[in-house]
Motif scaffolding. Structure first.
Motif, short mmCIF file in Angstrom:
data_model
loop_
_atom_site.label_atom_id
_atom_site.label_comp_id
_atom_site.label_asym_id
_atom_site.label_seq_id
_atom_site.Cartn_x
_atom_site.Cartn_y
_atom_site.Cartn_z
N PHE A 88 33.47 4.07 50.27
CA PHE A 88 33.44 5.31 49.66
C PHE A 88 33.51 6.38 50.68
O PHE A 88 34.70 7.12 50.70
CB PHE A 88 32.42 5.81 48.69
CG PHE A 88 32.25 5.01 47.40
CD1 PHE A 88 33.28 3.93 47.13
CD2 PHE A 88 31.34 5.39 46.51
CE1 PHE A 88 33.32 3.34 46.05
CE2 PHE A 88 31.18 4.64 45.19
CZ PHE A 88 32.26 3.84 44.93
N THR A 89 33.00 6.12 51.72
CA THR A 89 33.11 7.36 52.84
C THR A 89 34.49 7.17 53.46
O THR A 89 35.23 8.05 53.67
CB THR A 89 32.07 7.12 53.87
OG1 THR A 89 30.81 7.11 53.31
CG2 THR A 89 32.32 8.09 55.08
N LEU A 90 34.84 5.84 53.72
CA LEU A 90 36.02 5.89 54.62
C LEU A 90 37.50 6.22 53.63
O LEU A 90 37.96 7.00 54.18
CB LEU A 90 36.43 4.19 54.96
CG LEU A 90 35.28 3.89 56.07
CD1 LEU A 90 35.91 2.28 56.52
CD2 LEU A 90 35.70 4.66 57.15
N VAL A 91 37.24 5.79 52.19
CA VAL A 91 38.43 6.06 51.52
C VAL A 91 38.39 7.60 51.46
O VAL A 91 39.64 8.00 51.29
CB VAL A 91 38.07 5.46 49.96
CG1 VAL A 91 38.94 6.15 49.24
CG2 VAL A 91 38.55 4.06 50.18
N SER A 92 37.43 8.35 51.32
CA SER A 92 37.42 9.76 50.92
C SER A 92 37.54 10.56 52.32
O SER A 92 38.28 11.57 52.37
CB SER A 92 36.23 10.29 50.36
OG SER A 92 35.11 10.03 51.03
N SER A 93 36.94 10.07 53.38
CA SER A 93 36.84 10.89 54.91
C SER A 93 38.39 10.72 55.66
O SER A 93 38.62 11.88 56.24
CB SER A 93 35.62 10.63 55.65
OG SER A 93 34.65 10.80 54.75
N VAL A 94 38.69 9.42 55.76
CA VAL A 94 40.05 9.40 56.45
C VAL A 94 41.29 10.57 56.14
O VAL A 94 41.71 11.30 57.13
CB VAL A 94 40.47 7.84 56.54
CG1 VAL A 94 41.84 7.89 56.99
CG2 VAL A 94 39.45 7.07 57.09
N PRO A 131 28.46 10.64 45.50
CA PRO A 131 28.89 12.13 46.40
C PRO A 131 29.85 11.61 47.27
O PRO A 131 30.80 12.35 48.00
CB PRO A 131 27.85 12.67 46.88
CG PRO A 131 26.50 12.27 45.68
CD PRO A 131 27.00 10.97 45.54
N LEU A 132 29.73 10.25 48.12
CA LEU A 132 30.33 9.78 49.46
C LEU A 132 31.85 9.83 48.80
O LEU A 132 32.76 9.97 49.84
CB LEU A 132 29.74 8.79 49.79
CG LEU A 132 28.32 8.89 50.26
CD1 LEU A 132 27.84 7.57 50.85
CD2 LEU A 132 28.38 9.73 51.70
N LEU A 133 32.29 9.86 47.51
CA LEU A 133 33.58 9.55 47.13
C LEU A 133 34.52 10.90 47.28
O LEU A 133 35.82 10.85 47.29
CB LEU A 133 33.73 9.26 45.65
CG LEU A 133 33.65 7.91 45.38
CD1 LEU A 133 33.87 7.66 43.75
CD2 LEU A 133 35.04 7.35 45.56
N LEU A 134 33.54 11.98 47.59
CA LEU A 134 34.35 13.16 47.83
C LEU A 134 34.07 13.64 49.34
O LEU A 134 34.11 14.79 49.61
CB LEU A 134 33.63 14.28 47.02
CG LEU A 134 33.73 14.08 45.68
CD1 LEU A 134 33.26 15.32 44.47
CD2 LEU A 134 35.36 13.91 45.15
N SER A 137 31.25 11.96 59.20
CA SER A 137 32.38 10.88 59.19
C SER A 137 33.84 11.75 59.45
O SER A 137 34.47 11.41 60.35
CB SER A 137 32.43 9.97 58.17
OG SER A 137 31.19 9.45 57.81
N ILE A 138 33.98 12.68 58.60
CA ILE A 138 35.18 13.47 58.96
C ILE A 138 35.34 14.10 60.40
O ILE A 138 36.21 14.29 60.95
CB ILE A 138 35.39 14.74 57.73
CG1 ILE A 138 35.47 14.14 56.17
CG2 ILE A 138 36.30 15.65 57.96
CD1 ILE A 138 35.03 15.10 55.10
N PHE A 139 34.07 14.80 60.55
CA PHE A 139 33.93 15.28 61.95
C PHE A 139 34.25 14.44 63.10
O PHE A 139 35.42 14.44 64.16
CB PHE A 139 32.60 16.03 62.27
CG PHE A 139 32.46 16.33 63.81
CD1 PHE A 139 32.74 17.39 63.92
CD2 PHE A 139 31.64 15.45 64.42
CE1 PHE A 139 32.57 17.78 65.30
CE2 PHE A 139 31.41 15.74 65.71
CZ PHE A 139 31.73 16.91 66.41
N LEU A 140 33.65 13.14 62.88
CA LEU A 140 34.01 12.12 64.00
C LEU A 140 35.29 11.71 64.15
O LEU A 140 36.17 11.76 65.05
CB LEU A 140 33.08 11.00 63.67
CG LEU A 140 32.66 10.13 64.93
CD1 LEU A 140 31.80 11.17 65.79
CD2 LEU A 140 31.83 8.92 64.23
#
Lengths: 312, 298
Positions: free
Chosen positions: B105-111, B166-169, B174-177
């Motif tokens: 979820f984190t990758l899909v949303s943050s990239v 919430p990680l879907l959003l 991760s966004i920062f990095l």
């Protein structure tokens, strides 16, 4: 945006709108999980709220804050973490990084050994240290006894519980060490050569070359670790629970900050007030206190970012 | 070191220099020995906790209560007993679900967010980045009460979903990095793709993603480990039933339920730590690179 002289390339047009589209899920996330709860926290802080009844009580929660002795206790504990644990950890990581980059043999192995503990799951690491520092049977006091020294009560003694956690923090400093290693290796070699020609010894070289060159990273490390200290929760919680031999996983009999509230941090007290006693309104006041303090340090950190980005 | 080919120094000076060279060499050797000795001593201290855990994990119940450091008999069965006496596998399953779904979820949303922050020029870009850093730095406890109340009203407490969904959003760290990494990709590449008629999506998928693979791997590993080791989140939401706990929570309660059995507790601690160490050895490079990426460039 509007081009008078030369029109921007076709694919640059409407970038604002396109960006908005790309960012929209995240904007929704920030609104739902950040803006909305922050506003609610302010709203709840003026109420008595136990998840079922909501009663407006004005500033009573804030007045109680001034009378709550545990806020003072947790503030003192946090101050200890900020003034002693954070500098100790940052300094130790820096020394370790200096040491490792000077090594000629076994660099890879030693670097791995120093880095690995930072990956050990927090719960496992904390339980390990409670075991190692067990006053009666723990190995550390055993080894101290060989030298005729009587080890302290560690996690059972309010004077030693925070130093014990600091040792845990030093053990897990590997991530910071790697960051410092990268920074130190980035310092141009010729600066050291120039300093050496000018007759600067190792200490002088460190002060006049290394320190200014790694200052942004050092500052970054200090501020992020202070923010981390303000959030200090899990290690203190697990240490308290395991050292006190607490048996109830629901924690209804939980005495926060064992021993003697020496490990009671503000997040800890907030958790207790909100999710054990269900005095949500007052918990929100504590949350706002935490918010204010964190914001101050976040703003300092942001200044660091801007400076770092301008340089690069 | 001191001898130069072009201008041979006068003899007295040369003798002095040779003398200095010998002394410097001796000093270098001493420094070499001192630094290596210090490093090895420190390394042993770093390893000691793990050794003590291992030794205690193999002791009998009775011996673990004494101050002995070396086991009389090697009780490998302690590890099996941990599985019998706790729901370790169940906890591992819960933790794996949290960590794996959380990472995806984190990758899909943050990239995409990081891509937009790093590549698009728009008003409010600075503000957006400011918000990312602020949310990253805020203690989760600050907003915990209202969020908890919402999940409670939705009936989703006593599960890990309030931590995963919430990680879907997007995830601020991760966004920062990712943004920091994407900024280092020269703009020419993406501009060229755009000129060639690639859409934003195509540019991201065909040009940016292949180049950002190390950063994405680092972010994935960090997120996975964050979820895997998370204690605060599951403490709030997982509930109190044993079969709903994660490894970090379960391990913390394990000691309480087997309060006198340090040997079993240490065996459980080793079992929980082992997978992490194995993953580290498999992905060592990514870890070290990822960590240095988190430090700001000076």
């Amino acid at each position: 945006m509007s081009a008078v002289h030369a029109a921007p390339p076709r694919w640059r047009r409407g970038e604002g709108l396109r960006a908005l589209l790309w960012l929209s899920p995240w904007i929704a996330g920030v609104s739902i999980f950040f803006v909305y709860p922050l506003l609610s926290t302010v709203y709840f802080s003026f109420h008595r709220y136990d998840m079922y009844t909501l009663e407006f009580i004005g500033l009573d929660n804030y007045r109680y804050l001034l009378k709550d002795a545990r806020v003072g206790t947790s503030a003192r504990n946090t101050l200890w973490l900020v003034l002693i644990m954070v500098p100790a950890t940052v300094l130790f990581s820096l020394v370790l990084a200096q040491l490792v980059i000077r090594l000629k043999a076994g660099v890879g192995l030693l670097r791995t050994i120093f880095y690995l503990p930072s990956l050990v799951p927090m719960t496992a690491g904390t339980i390990t240290f409670v075991f190692l520092l067990n006053p009666g049977t723990g190995p550390v006091n055993q080894v101290l006894a060989w030298f005729g020294a009587q080890g302290p009560d560690w996690f059972g003694d309010p004077a030693w519980s925070k130093p014990s956690l600091t040792m845990l923090s030093l053990w897990g400093c590997g991530q910071l060490m790697v960051i410092f290693m990268a920074a130190l290796l980035d310092v141009p070699k010729h600066l050291y050569e120039a300093a050496a020609i000018d007759g600067a010894g190792p200490w002088r070289q460190f002060r006049s070359v290394t320190l200014p060159m790694i200052a942004p990273v050092l500052m970054f490390a200090l501020v992020t670790n202070v923010i981390y200290a303000l959030q200090y929760f899990s290690q203190a919680m697990v240490a308290s629970r395991v050292a006190s031999g607490e048996t109830d996983s629901a924690g209804s009999s939980f005495s926060p900050g064992y021993p003697d509230e020496s490990l009671l941090t503000l997040p800890q007290w907030l958790f207790h007030v909100g999710f054990r006693d269900y005095t949500m309104g007052y918990a929100c006041v504590l949350a706002l206190l935490l918010f204010g303090t964190s914001m101050i340090f976040t703003l300092i950190l942001l200044r660091q970012f801007r400076r770092a980005e301008e340089v690069s | 070191m001191s001898a130069t080919i072009t201008a041979p120094p006068r003899t007295a000076l040369a003798r002095g220099a040779r003398h200095d060279g010998a002394r410097a060499r001796r000093r270098r050797v001493l420094v070499w020995i001192a630094t290596h000795a210090l490093a090895i001593a420190l390394a042993l201290m770093f390893l000691a906790p793990v050794v003590f855990i291992g030794l205690t994990a193999l002791m009998t119940d009775e011996q673990a209560l004494t101050s002995a450091l070396w086991p009389q008999s090697w009780n490998w069965g302690n590890f099996a007993e941990v599985f019998e006496k706790s729901l370790l596998l169940r906890w591992a399953g819960n933790t794996l679900m949290y960590a794996a779904l959380g990472t995806v979820f984190t990758l899909v949303s943050s990239v995409p967010v990081a891509y937009a922050l790093a590549r698009f020029r728009f008003r409010g870009r600075r503000l957006a980045f400011l918000v990312v850093v602020t949310t990253m730095m805020l203690p989760p406890q600050v907003v915990a009460v209202p969020i908890y109340l919402v999940w409670a009203r939705l009936g989703l407490t006593d599960s890990l979903w309030p931590l995963i969904l919430p990680l879907l959003l997007g995830d601020a760290f991760s966004i920062f990095l990712l943004r920091q990494f994407l900024l280092t990709i020269p703009r020419d590449y993406t501009d060229a793709a755009r000129v060639d008629g690639c859409s934003d999506v195509k540019t991201l998928l065909r040009v940016v993603l292949p180049m950002a693979r190390p950063a994405i791997a680092a972010v994935a590993l960090f997120q996975f480990f964050y979820c895997w080791n998370d204690y605060y989140g599951p403490l709030l939401y997982a509930g109190v039933e044993q079969e709903k706990l994660t490894l970090s929570l379960g391990l913390a309660t394990f000691k309480a339920f087997h309060s006198v059995q340090w040997n079993l507790t240490m065996a459980a601690t080793l079992l929980v730590t082992a997978p992490v160490i194995i993953v580290f050895f498999l992905a060592q490079k990514v870890f070290i690179e990822g960590v240095t990426l988190t430090g700001v460039k000076g």
